[in-house]
Design a protein around this motif. Structure first.
Motif, PDB file in Angstrom:
ATOM      1  N   TYR A 106     -27.848 -19.802  27.940  1.00 40.09           N
ATOM      2  CA  TYR A 106     -26.719 -19.969  27.022  1.00 40.09           C
ATOM      3  C   TYR A 106     -25.557 -20.706  27.687  1.00 40.09           C
ATOM      4  O   TYR A 106     -24.918 -21.567  27.074  1.00 40.09           O
ATOM      5  N   ALA A 107     -25.308 -20.397  28.965  1.00 39.55           N
ATOM      6  CA  ALA A 107     -24.208 -21.059  29.674  1.00 39.55           C
ATOM      7  C   ALA A 107     -24.444 -22.575  29.675  1.00 39.55           C
ATOM      8  O   ALA A 107     -23.511 -23.362  29.443  1.00 39.55           O
ATOM      9  N   LEU A 108     -25.685 -22.984  29.903  1.00 38.04           N
ATOM     10  CA  LEU A 108     -25.998 -24.421  29.928  1.00 38.04           C
ATOM     11  C   LEU A 108     -25.775 -25.046  28.548  1.00 38.04           C
ATOM     12  O   LEU A 108     -25.133 -26.098  28.414  1.00 38.04           O
ATOM     13  N   MET A 109     -26.310 -24.368  27.521  1.00 37.51           N
ATOM     14  CA  MET A 109     -26.155 -24.880  26.140  1.00 37.51           C
ATOM     15  C   MET A 109     -24.689 -25.094  25.806  1.00 37.51           C
ATOM     16  O   MET A 109     -24.294 -26.113  25.276  1.00 37.51           O
ATOM     17  N   GLU A 110     -23.888 -24.082  26.116  1.00 39.63           N
ATOM     18  CA  GLU A 110     -22.474 -24.128  25.743  1.00 39.63           C
ATOM     19  C   GLU A 110     -21.764 -25.270  26.471  1.00 39.63           C
ATOM     20  O   GLU A 110     -20.981 -26.005  25.873  1.00 39.63           O
ATOM     21  N   GLN A 111     -22.077 -25.443  27.751  1.00 39.24           N
ATOM     22  CA  GLN A 111     -21.459 -26.533  28.520  1.00 39.24           C
ATOM     23  C   GLN A 111     -21.822 -27.891  27.909  1.00 39.24           C
ATOM     24  O   GLN A 111     -20.985 -28.769  27.791  1.00 39.24           O
ATOM     25  N   GLU A 112     -23.097 -28.035  27.550  1.00 37.20           N
ATOM     26  CA  GLU A 112     -23.555 -29.311  26.972  1.00 37.20           C
ATOM     27  C   GLU A 112     -22.805 -29.604  25.671  1.00 37.20           C
ATOM     28  O   GLU A 112     -22.449 -30.743  25.391  1.00 37.20           O
ATOM     29  N   GLU A 113     -22.579 -28.561  24.874  1.00 34.49           N
ATOM     30  CA  GLU A 113     -21.877 -28.765  23.600  1.00 34.49           C
ATOM     31  C   GLU A 113     -20.401 -29.062  23.842  1.00 34.49           C
ATOM     32  O   GLU A 113     -19.839 -29.993  23.271  1.00 34.49           O
ATOM     33  N   LEU A 114     -19.779 -28.256  24.730  1.00 34.86           N
ATOM     34  CA  LEU A 114     -18.341 -28.440  24.961  1.00 34.86           C
ATOM     35  C   LEU A 114     -18.050 -29.822  25.533  1.00 34.86           C
ATOM     36  O   LEU A 114     -17.006 -30.416  25.257  1.00 34.86           O
ATOM     37  N   HIS A 115     -18.976 -30.343  26.351  1.00 37.26           N
ATOM     38  CA  HIS A 115     -18.751 -31.649  26.981  1.00 37.26           C
ATOM     39  C   HIS A 115     -19.567 -32.763  26.323  1.00 37.26           C
ATOM     40  O   HIS A 115     -19.740 -33.829  26.899  1.00 37.26           O
ATOM     41  N   GLY A 116     -20.042 -32.501  25.139  1.00 39.85           N
ATOM     42  CA  GLY A 116     -20.814 -33.518  24.415  1.00 39.85           C
ATOM     43  C   GLY A 116     -19.887 -34.567  23.821  1.00 39.85           C
ATOM     44  O   GLY A 116     -18.665 -34.411  23.822  1.00 39.85           O
ATOM     45  N   PRO A 117     -20.457 -35.652  23.313  1.00 39.76           N
ATOM     46  CA  PRO A 117     -19.635 -36.677  22.657  1.00 39.76           C
ATOM     47  C   PRO A 117     -19.005 -36.142  21.370  1.00 39.76           C
ATOM     48  O   PRO A 117     -19.460 -35.133  20.818  1.00 39.76           O
ATOM     49  N   GLY A 118     -17.964 -36.812  20.902  1.00 38.32           N
ATOM     50  CA  GLY A 118     -17.337 -36.429  19.634  1.00 38.32           C
ATOM     51  C   GLY A 118     -18.227 -36.835  18.467  1.00 38.32           C
ATOM     52  O   GLY A 118     -19.089 -37.710  18.613  1.00 38.32           O
ATOM     53  N   PRO A 119     -18.031 -36.207  17.296  1.00 40.66           N
ATOM     54  CA  PRO A 119     -18.945 -36.454  16.168  1.00 40.66           C
ATOM     55  C   PRO A 119     -18.708 -37.774  15.425  1.00 40.66           C
ATOM     56  O   PRO A 119     -19.472 -38.108  14.529  1.00 40.66           O
ATOM     57  N   GLU A 120     -17.676 -38.546  15.838  1.00 43.21           N
ATOM     58  CA  GLU A 120     -17.347 -39.778  15.097  1.00 43.21           C
ATOM     59  C   GLU A 120     -18.539 -40.735  15.037  1.00 43.21           C
ATOM     60  O   GLU A 120     -18.767 -41.404  14.035  1.00 43.21           O
ATOM     61  N   ARG A 121     -19.302 -40.782  16.128  1.00 46.16           N
ATOM     62  CA  ARG A 121     -20.430 -41.727  16.151  1.00 46.16           C
ATOM     63  C   ARG A 121     -21.491 -41.347  15.105  1.00 46.16           C
ATOM     64  O   ARG A 121     -22.237 -42.205  14.631  1.00 46.16           O
ATOM     65  N   ILE A 122     -21.539 -40.064  14.738  1.00 47.09           N
ATOM     66  CA  ILE A 122     -22.513 -39.675  13.695  1.00 47.09           C
ATOM     67  C   ILE A 122     -21.988 -40.130  12.331  1.00 47.09           C
ATOM     68  O   ILE A 122     -22.766 -40.474  11.450  1.00 47.09           O
ATOM     69  N   GLY A 123     -20.661 -40.156  12.193  1.00 48.55           N
ATOM     70  CA  GLY A 123     -20.072 -40.713  10.967  1.00 48.55           C
ATOM     71  C   GLY A 123     -20.500 -42.167  10.794  1.00 48.55           C
ATOM     72  O   GLY A 123     -20.938 -42.587   9.714  1.00 48.55           O
ATOM     73  N   GLN A 124     -20.419 -42.914  11.883  1.00 46.49           N
ATOM     74  CA  GLN A 124     -20.804 -44.337  11.836  1.00 46.49           C
ATOM     75  C   GLN A 124     -22.303 -44.486  11.578  1.00 46.49           C
ATOM     76  O   GLN A 124     -22.720 -45.351  10.805  1.00 46.49           O
ATOM     77  N   LEU A 125     -23.093 -43.630  12.206  1.00 47.26           N
ATOM     78  CA  LEU A 125     -24.551 -43.687  12.015  1.00 47.26           C
ATOM     79  C   LEU A 125     -24.898 -43.419  10.545  1.00 47.26           C
ATOM     80  O   LEU A 125     -25.691 -44.151   9.935  1.00 47.26           O
ATOM     81  N   ALA A 126     -24.278 -42.389   9.976  1.00 48.80           N
ATOM     82  CA  ALA A 126     -24.573 -42.052   8.572  1.00 48.80           C
ATOM     83  C   ALA A 126     -24.194 -43.220   7.668  1.00 48.80           C
ATOM     84  O   ALA A 126     -24.924 -43.558   6.717  1.00 48.80           O
ATOM     85  N   TRP A 127     -23.061 -43.852   7.973  1.00 48.40           N
ATOM     86  CA  TRP A 127     -22.623 -45.008   7.175  1.00 48.40           C
ATOM     87  C   TRP A 127     -23.661 -46.131   7.256  1.00 48.40           C
ATOM     88  O   TRP A 127     -24.046 -46.720   6.241  1.00 48.40           O
ATOM     89  N   LYS A 128     -24.138 -46.398   8.488  1.00 49.96           N
ATOM     90  CA  LYS A 128     -25.149 -47.467   8.654  1.00 49.96           C
ATOM     91  C   LYS A 128     -26.391 -47.134   7.838  1.00 49.96           C
ATOM     92  O   LYS A 128     -26.993 -48.017   7.229  1.00 49.96           O
ATOM     93  N   ILE A 129     -26.781 -45.860   7.815  1.00 48.36           N
ATOM     94  CA  ILE A 129     -27.988 -45.476   7.060  1.00 48.36           C
ATOM     95  C   ILE A 129     -27.787 -45.763   5.568  1.00 48.36           C
ATOM     96  O   ILE A 129     -28.707 -46.217   4.883  1.00 48.36           O
ATOM     97  N   THR A 130     -26.569 -45.534   5.073  1.00 44.33           N
ATOM     98  CA  THR A 130     -26.338 -45.775   3.634  1.00 44.33           C
ATOM     99  C   THR A 130     -26.490 -47.258   3.275  1.00 44.33           C
ATOM    100  O   THR A 130     -26.649 -47.587   2.113  1.00 44.33           O
ATOM    101  N   ARG A 131     -26.397 -48.127   4.287  1.00 44.79           N
ATOM    102  CA  ARG A 131     -26.484 -49.572   4.037  1.00 44.79           C
ATOM    103  C   ARG A 131     -27.927 -50.082   4.063  1.00 44.79           C
ATOM    104  O   ARG A 131     -28.167 -51.243   3.763  1.00 44.79           O
ATOM    105  N   LEU A 132     -28.857 -49.227   4.473  1.00 40.65           N
ATOM    106  CA  LEU A 132     -30.240 -49.677   4.635  1.00 40.65           C
ATOM    107  C   LEU A 132     -31.016 -49.589   3.320  1.00 40.65           C
ATOM    108  O   LEU A 132     -30.812 -48.664   2.539  1.00 40.65           O
TER     109      LEU A 132
END
Ligand code: NAP
Length: 285
Positions: A206-232
């Protein structure tokens, strides 16, 4: 989908994290965006609020009816609402396991069932289900969470076959660890707290999981990815996103024998053989 029509999107989980980032991106790109939440006051300005618990089919139907009556159409559904329970599989109470499945899997199914009649009427639509890399690679102490995402993956695979040629598309976004409110909102299985046979492995994993999440990238890039998918025109089944090692994990899993992959996961999560408790030795001479 006709590119000249202003698209209407419904995003669950739009009050926080990944759903919020997707809702913001869609709004910036000029869509009419409905955000579903159990606390619609948390939604950002410009997002049309819908009070909805995704696990409640009546609330889901009501929300979709409101969109249809206000805009006359529904082009995009993003199933992003989700919770994460952690604990050993053995320690999930029936209620805890049910809550996990009802939110992440049945909740998405409720939305899909509610939007499809309108999408069939339009003969167009896009359903994006936010799964997880844990929907391809099951994680220790997130067994029911992983199961909910594996179920969502299966649902999406079937859906694509059933919707072939209809003009309605379905796909999966599979994030690795991203920095959102998922850590703050996490639910811990009651029975996994305190002393038990899994305790050491659970705490290390659990300690590893939590660290990975806390130091993961911000979700903005998923916003951009979802937008790109809508264009396909024809979205793929899966879009994996996150750190390179996490994105590679499902591919490696498919390439090497299961026993090797399990070894890699055990090393990564520092899973060791449980020590024999002294009480066990005394009661079983
Ligand atoms: N963050 C990650 O590392 C990560 C990785 C892989 C996959 N994911 C997936 O991405 C999705 C979003 O997670 P997140 O990281 O953005 O988490 P988050 O910041 O905790 O956001 C969770 C969202 O889900 C909504 N939600 C939860 N239960 C709901 C219910 N019963 N009815 C309606 N809405 C509900 C919450 O809305 P209200 O509380 O306002 O109702 C909130 O908007 C989840 O499906 C998660 O499994 C996340």
């Amino acid at each position: 989908m006709n590119p000249t029509i202003q698209k209407t999107a419904l995003i669950t989980g739009a009050s926080s994290g990944i759903g919020k980032a997707i809702a913001r991106t869609f709004l910036e790109k000029g869509m009419i965006v409905y955000g579903a939440s159990r606390q619609p006051g948390r939604l950002e300005k410009g997002i049309r609020p819908l009070l909805m618990d995704v696990a409640d089919p009546a609330a889901v139907e009501k929300g979709v009816e409101q969109i249809k009556s206000e805009t006359g159409r529904l082009d995009i559904l993003v199933n992003c609402a989700g919770i994460s329970l952690v604990g050993a599989i053995e320690h999930h109470s029936p209620e805890e396991a049910d809550l996990q499945m009802r939110t992440n899997f049945t909740g998405s199914l409720n939305l899909i069932r509610a939007v499809l009649p309108q999408m069939w009427k339009q003969r167009s639509g896009l359903i994006i289900n936010v799964s997880s890399i844990a929907g391809r690679v099951a994680l220790p102490f997130q067994g029911i969470y992983s199961s909910s995402k594996f179920a969502l993956e299966g649902l999406t695979e079937s859906l694509r076959l059933e919707l072939f040629g209809s003009g309605i598309h379905a796909c999966l976004i599979e994030p690795g660890d991203f920095s959102t409110e998922i850590v703050k909102n996490r639910i811990f299985c009651q029975a996994s707290q305190g002393e038990n046979a899994y305790a050491d492995n659970y705490q290390r994993a659990y300690a590893l999981m939590e660290q990975e999440e806390l130091h993961g990238p911000g979700p903005e890039r998923i916003g951009q990815l979802a937008w790109k998918i809508t264009r396909l025109k024809n979205p793929r089944l899966r879009y994996t996103t996150g750190k390179l090692m996490q994105r590679l994990a499902p591919r490696v899993k498919n390439l090497i024998p299961d026993i090797w992959f399990e070894f890699i996961l055990r090393m990564n999560y520092k899973i060791k053989r449980p020590a024999t408790p002294s009480s066990f030795l005394i009661s079983n001479p």
